[in-house]
Design an enzyme around this catalytic site. Sequence first.
Site, short mmCIF file in Angstrom:
data_model
loop_
_atom_site.label_atom_id
_atom_site.label_comp_id
_atom_site.label_asym_id
_atom_site.label_seq_id
_atom_site.Cartn_x
_atom_site.Cartn_y
_atom_site.Cartn_z
N HIS A 38 0.80 -1.23 0.00
CA HIS A 38 0.00 0.00 0.00
C HIS A 38 0.84 1.28 0.00
O HIS A 38 0.30 2.35 -0.29
CB HIS A 38 -0.92 0.03 1.23
CG HIS A 38 -1.98 -1.03 1.20
ND1 HIS A 38 -2.95 -1.09 0.23
CD2 HIS A 38 -2.21 -2.09 2.01
CE1 HIS A 38 -3.75 -2.13 0.45
NE2 HIS A 38 -3.31 -2.76 1.53
N GLN A 141 -0.72 -13.51 5.21
CA GLN A 141 -1.84 -12.77 5.79
C GLN A 141 -3.16 -13.49 5.50
O GLN A 141 -3.51 -13.75 4.34
CB GLN A 141 -1.88 -11.35 5.23
CG GLN A 141 -0.67 -10.55 5.64
CD GLN A 141 -0.78 -9.06 5.35
OE1 GLN A 141 0.24 -8.38 5.37
NE2 GLN A 141 -1.97 -8.54 5.11
N GLU A 143 -6.92 -12.84 5.62
CA GLU A 143 -7.74 -11.63 5.72
C GLU A 143 -9.05 -11.76 4.94
O GLU A 143 -9.54 -10.81 4.36
CB GLU A 143 -6.95 -10.37 5.34
CG GLU A 143 -5.94 -10.51 4.24
CD GLU A 143 -5.01 -9.31 4.10
OE1 GLU A 143 -5.14 -8.32 4.82
OE2 GLU A 143 -4.12 -9.39 3.23
N ASP A 169 -9.04 -5.93 5.84
CA ASP A 169 -9.51 -6.65 4.66
C ASP A 169 -10.52 -7.72 5.02
O ASP A 169 -11.41 -8.02 4.21
CB ASP A 169 -8.32 -7.25 3.88
CG ASP A 169 -7.73 -6.22 2.93
OD1 ASP A 169 -8.49 -5.64 2.14
OD2 ASP A 169 -6.52 -5.95 3.01
C1 3PY Z 1 -5.54 -5.60 7.07
O1 3PY Z 1 -6.03 -5.36 8.19
O2 3PY Z 1 -6.21 -5.86 6.07
C2 3PY Z 1 -4.09 -5.57 6.91
O3 3PY Z 1 -3.60 -5.93 5.87
C3 3PY Z 1 -3.25 -5.05 8.00
O4 3PY Z 1 -3.63 -3.88 8.50
MG MG Z 2 -4.94 -6.19 4.33
#
Ligand code: 3PY
Ligand code: MG
Length: 250
Positions: A38, A141, A143, A169
């Site tokens: 980002h 991650q 998410e 996310d």
């Molecule tokens: C999210 O919360 O989606 C992240 O990638 C970290 O803040």
């Molecule tokens: Mg994210």
Amino acid sequence: MTAVSFPQLGAWVKLPAPESVELLALAGFDFVVIDAEHGAIDIRTMSIMIGLARGCGLAPFVRVAGTAPRDVQVPLDAGAAGLFVPQVDDAARARDAVRATRFPPLGRRGAGPSGRAGRWGLDALGDYLRSGNDEVRLVVQAESVGALSAIVEIGEVAGVDAVFIGPTDLAVSGRFREGDGRSANLVAVAEQRCVDHRITLGTTASGNASELLAHRGYDFLVLGADTTMLRQGAHALVSAVRTAATAVGP
Ligand code: 3PY
Ligand code: MG
């Protein structure tokens, strides 16, 4: 998978300013995550930040935009302590991340020992390969709702060191409004499954950091971003003066 040792408190670096890394080191953080997903950070700046972080005693992680060789190999050869790979929804995607990050036989990372990761060619090839596979941390991650349901399968993929729950996310992809109990329940179940399976776990935190570490099984937390800290600090300064001026009156 057995839980790996992991630096505990980190911050995102989103500004393309190496000085952010230095300021965060002075605050006492253990690691930074340079955000190439980002943040508008070019690869030259990222490489400088990685070297600076190491000089300041901070572990430099990079959140990559994807797992193409260009996304992954530049930060790793620049000496990143590890990668955060976003949007890993299932074990197959976690295996893609491993293939991109690890040297053979686990993966397909290309060897570039003349970079910082190989101490500019000083290290023997075997040491460079060993540290790439054994010391570099791969954080994936989780998410999305699917990722949280598959969190154990994802976390147990060989070559994955830790799972990071991304609450923003998760809320956006699951269309959960703030305070929706369903997302809190999904996260609580995922946390417990990670504890049961000894999966190293991280997330973002702010006011609730102590609770996450002491009672909910988290091993590491990203506490905020350089951008947010600057915004909040600036806002507090200006509003304190404006409030005082209003109280005193003309
Ligand atoms: C999210 O919360 O989606 C992240 O990638 C970290 O803040
Ligand atoms: Mg994210």
